[in-house]
Scaffold this motif. Structure first.
Motif, PDB file in Angstrom:
ATOM      1  N   PHE A  47       0.795  -1.216   0.000  1.00 22.53           N
ATOM      2  CA  PHE A  47       0.000   0.000   0.000  1.00 22.53           C
ATOM      3  C   PHE A  47       0.836   1.279   0.000  1.00 22.53           C
ATOM      4  O   PHE A  47       0.331   2.343  -0.326  1.00 22.53           O
ATOM      5  CB  PHE A  47      -0.937   0.012   1.216  1.00 22.53           C
ATOM      6  CG  PHE A  47      -1.925  -1.115   1.214  1.00 22.53           C
ATOM      7  CD1 PHE A  47      -2.621  -1.444   0.070  1.00 22.53           C
ATOM      8  CD2 PHE A  47      -2.151  -1.858   2.350  1.00 22.53           C
ATOM      9  CE1 PHE A  47      -3.539  -2.482   0.056  1.00 22.53           C
ATOM     10  CE2 PHE A  47      -3.061  -2.907   2.355  1.00 22.53           C
ATOM     11  CZ  PHE A  47      -3.761  -3.214   1.202  1.00 22.53           C
ATOM     12  N   LYS A 138       0.804   5.198  -7.331  1.00 27.63           N
ATOM     13  CA  LYS A 138      -0.441   5.047  -8.083  1.00 27.63           C
ATOM     14  C   LYS A 138      -0.964   3.629  -7.971  1.00 27.63           C
ATOM     15  O   LYS A 138      -2.149   3.390  -7.705  1.00 27.63           O
ATOM     16  CB  LYS A 138      -0.219   5.417  -9.550  1.00 27.63           C
ATOM     17  CG  LYS A 138      -1.494   5.330 -10.388  1.00 27.63           C
ATOM     18  CD  LYS A 138      -1.241   5.742 -11.823  1.00 27.63           C
ATOM     19  CE  LYS A 138      -2.528   5.633 -12.655  1.00 27.63           C
ATOM     20  NZ  LYS A 138      -2.306   6.024 -14.065  1.00 27.63           N
ATOM     21  N   SER A 140      -0.178   1.485  -5.654  1.00 27.40           N
ATOM     22  CA  SER A 140      -0.528   1.264  -4.246  1.00 27.40           C
ATOM     23  C   SER A 140      -1.919   1.808  -3.935  1.00 27.40           C
ATOM     24  O   SER A 140      -2.695   1.192  -3.218  1.00 27.40           O
ATOM     25  CB  SER A 140       0.517   1.919  -3.342  1.00 27.40           C
ATOM     26  OG  SER A 140       1.793   1.368  -3.579  1.00 27.40           O
ATOM     27  N   GLY A 141      -2.229   2.997  -4.491  1.00 33.25           N
ATOM     28  CA  GLY A 141      -3.554   3.578  -4.292  1.00 33.25           C
ATOM     29  C   GLY A 141      -4.651   2.709  -4.869  1.00 33.25           C
ATOM     30  O   GLY A 141      -5.723   2.547  -4.276  1.00 33.25           O
ATOM     31  N   GLU A 142      -4.389   2.118  -6.032  1.00 28.56           N
ATOM     32  CA  GLU A 142      -5.366   1.211  -6.643  1.00 28.56           C
ATOM     33  C   GLU A 142      -5.570  -0.036  -5.789  1.00 28.56           C
ATOM     34  O   GLU A 142      -6.690  -0.541  -5.672  1.00 28.56           O
ATOM     35  CB  GLU A 142      -4.892   0.822  -8.048  1.00 28.56           C
ATOM     36  CG  GLU A 142      -4.926   1.982  -9.047  1.00 28.56           C
ATOM     37  CD  GLU A 142      -4.359   1.583 -10.401  1.00 28.56           C
ATOM     38  OE1 GLU A 142      -3.849   0.451 -10.514  1.00 28.56           O
ATOM     39  OE2 GLU A 142      -4.425   2.416 -11.325  1.00 28.56           O
ATOM     40  N   ILE A 144      -5.301  -0.190  -2.527  1.00 35.40           N
ATOM     41  CA  ILE A 144      -6.113   0.206  -1.370  1.00 35.40           C
ATOM     42  C   ILE A 144      -7.587   0.249  -1.748  1.00 35.40           C
ATOM     43  O   ILE A 144      -8.450  -0.276  -1.026  1.00 35.40           O
ATOM     44  CB  ILE A 144      -5.647   1.570  -0.823  1.00 35.40           C
ATOM     45  CG1 ILE A 144      -4.244   1.460  -0.228  1.00 35.40           C
ATOM     46  CG2 ILE A 144      -6.627   2.088   0.234  1.00 35.40           C
ATOM     47  CD1 ILE A 144      -3.661   2.781   0.226  1.00 35.40           C
ATOM     48  N   ARG A 145      -7.888   0.875  -2.891  1.00 36.65           N
ATOM     49  CA  ARG A 145      -9.281   0.957  -3.336  1.00 36.65           C
ATOM     50  C   ARG A 145      -9.869  -0.428  -3.589  1.00 36.65           C
ATOM     51  O   ARG A 145     -11.000  -0.725  -3.202  1.00 36.65           O
ATOM     52  CB  ARG A 145      -9.371   1.824  -4.601  1.00 36.65           C
ATOM     53  CG  ARG A 145      -9.192   3.312  -4.351  1.00 36.65           C
ATOM     54  CD  ARG A 145      -9.598   4.120  -5.570  1.00 36.65           C
ATOM     55  NE  ARG A 145      -8.708   3.854  -6.693  1.00 36.65           N
ATOM     56  CZ  ARG A 145      -7.561   4.494  -6.901  1.00 36.65           C
ATOM     57  NH1 ARG A 145      -7.163   5.439  -6.064  1.00 36.65           N
ATOM     58  NH2 ARG A 145      -6.814   4.210  -7.951  1.00 36.65           N
ATOM     59  N   THR A 146      -9.087  -1.288  -4.236  1.00 42.36           N
ATOM     60  CA  THR A 146      -9.558  -2.641  -4.523  1.00 42.36           C
ATOM     61  C   THR A 146      -9.808  -3.419  -3.233  1.00 42.36           C
ATOM     62  O   THR A 146     -10.785  -4.167  -3.122  1.00 42.36           O
ATOM     63  CB  THR A 146      -8.535  -3.391  -5.391  1.00 42.36           C
ATOM     64  OG1 THR A 146      -8.283  -2.642  -6.583  1.00 42.36           O
ATOM     65  CG2 THR A 146      -9.045  -4.774  -5.763  1.00 42.36           C
ATOM     66  N   VAL A 148     -10.598  -2.186  -0.247  1.00 38.39           N
ATOM     67  CA  VAL A 148     -11.810  -1.658   0.395  1.00 38.39           C
ATOM     68  C   VAL A 148     -13.054  -2.192  -0.302  1.00 38.39           C
ATOM     69  O   VAL A 148     -14.032  -2.607   0.342  1.00 38.39           O
ATOM     70  CB  VAL A 148     -11.796  -0.114   0.382  1.00 38.39           C
ATOM     71  CG1 VAL A 148     -13.137   0.443   0.857  1.00 38.39           C
ATOM     72  CG2 VAL A 148     -10.672   0.416   1.267  1.00 38.39           C
ATOM     73  N   ILE A 149     -13.023  -2.196  -1.640  1.00 37.75           N
ATOM     74  CA  ILE A 149     -14.166  -2.703  -2.408  1.00 37.75           C
ATOM     75  C   ILE A 149     -14.411  -4.175  -2.100  1.00 37.75           C
ATOM     76  O   ILE A 149     -15.555  -4.632  -1.974  1.00 37.75           O
ATOM     77  CB  ILE A 149     -13.931  -2.492  -3.914  1.00 37.75           C
ATOM     78  CG1 ILE A 149     -13.983  -0.995  -4.246  1.00 37.75           C
ATOM     79  CG2 ILE A 149     -14.970  -3.251  -4.740  1.00 37.75           C
ATOM     80  CD1 ILE A 149     -13.570  -0.665  -5.670  1.00 37.75           C
TER      81      ILE A 149
END
Length: 322
Positions: A47, A138, A140-142, A144-146, A148-149
């Motif tokens: 992350f 970038k 790492s941000g994806e 994190i979003r994945t 959470v989803i």
């Protein structure tokens, strides 16, 4: 002679202090959320971004020796794992070294990578470095979003399943219990600053599955007793249901914890965060099945229309097999 963790028949009043226990759970959830917002999480390389170095050597990989060689460099989160492949020959030993991005930098600098290579060559002259790959912020941000989803989608699917199998009150109770478990796990990771990575997300999803399994077992017994004891107060039926499933709950949790504690002590640093998350999740998941999910159903009430043969069994899916 059979081993019994609890007597064959128990009559514990789990709902004697249900307002206090539910209040404690709400406070714990709020505190966990505050800890997350103020202290944040100790994100791992997945992350935060970082660099992965792939090594090969004719000598066997010694993770402890590698870690001791890199430790003086003060690089923070460093993960070292040996790669096993049946196609590797007896003299081919491969390892993956993952280094977190340093403060103020998007990736590990070439100078830092060079210093790691020098340190490893000092303990293993036969080592070679076959690839160096970086994970930027970038990506790492994806991740994190994945992640959470994934957690939200799992809870959403469980909400629909419980709604169809029982009633909406049961669905809300189950999901509130799951939110309780996830929040408290995130809170303890934030408080203790334990490394939080993709393995921890896998642990969270495992906790969600374990917790809902325990909750559904008690819900099933509750539904049976609601039909059997039509005139008994809802609180008393719930108490009876929890007591009747208490032996199963403690046996399942106890045997699971035995294995987890062994892994926590002997499993090593690589899986310690993952195992700790599941161990904590088993404890809070067992608690929430009794003192959170059932309390929500108790407050919302449940349909007990005895004018129909299947009244109180839930929706038209109420008698479907799990």
């Amino acid at each position: 002679m059979r081993l019994r963790l609890v007597p064959e028949t128990t009559n514990i009043d789990f709902f004697r202090f249900w307002k206090a226990t539910f209040g404690i759970s709400i406070v714990a959830m709020i505190v966990s959320l505050v800890l997350f917002l103020t202290m944040g999480l100790n994100f791992g390389i997945d992350f935060r971004g970082g660099t992965t170095i792939r090594t090969e050597s004719t000598q066997a990989v010694n993770v402890g020796t590698y870690r001791e060689a890199i430790a003086p460099l003060g690089l923070g989160d460093v993960s070292i794992t040996e790669v096993f492949d049946p196609t590797f020959g007896a003299d081919r030993h491969v390892a993956m070294i993952r280094i977190q991005a340093q403060e103020g930098e998007e990736s590990v600098s070439p100078a830092v990578v060079n210093s790691v290579e020098v340190a490893l060559q000092a303990v293993d002259p036969a080592i070679s470095f076959t690839s160096v790959e970086s994970v930027g912020p970038k990506v790492s941000g994806e991740l994190i979003r994945t992640a959470v989803i994934a957690v939200i989608a799992a809870m959403g699917a469980i909400l629909v399943y419980i709604w169809l199998r029982f009633e909406w009150q049961f669905a809300i109770g189950a999901v509130v219990a799951l939110i309780h478990d996830v929040l408290l796990t995130i809170g303890i990771f934030s408080l203790l600053q334990i490394r939080f990575d993709l393995a921890t997300i896998a642990a969270l999803l495992t906790i969600v599955g374990y917790s809902i399994n325990d909750t559904v077992v008690i819900f099933d017994r509750l539904r049976e007793n609601l039909i059997k004891y039509k005139k008994m107060a809802l609180r008393d039926v719930m108490n009876l249901s929890v007591n009747e499933t208490l032996s199963r709950t403690l046996m399942t949790s106890g045997t699971t914890l035995l294995a987890l504690i062994a892994l926590l002590i002997l499993g090593g640093d690589v899986i310690r965060g993952f195992v700790f998350a599941i161990t904590w999740g088993v404890v809070v998941g067992t608690y929430s099945s009794v003192y959170v999910a059932k309390n929500v159903v108790l407050m919302l009430g449940t349909k007990r229309d005895w004018s129909k043969p299947d009244a109180g069994a839930g929706t038209q899916f109420g008698k479907a097999d799990a």
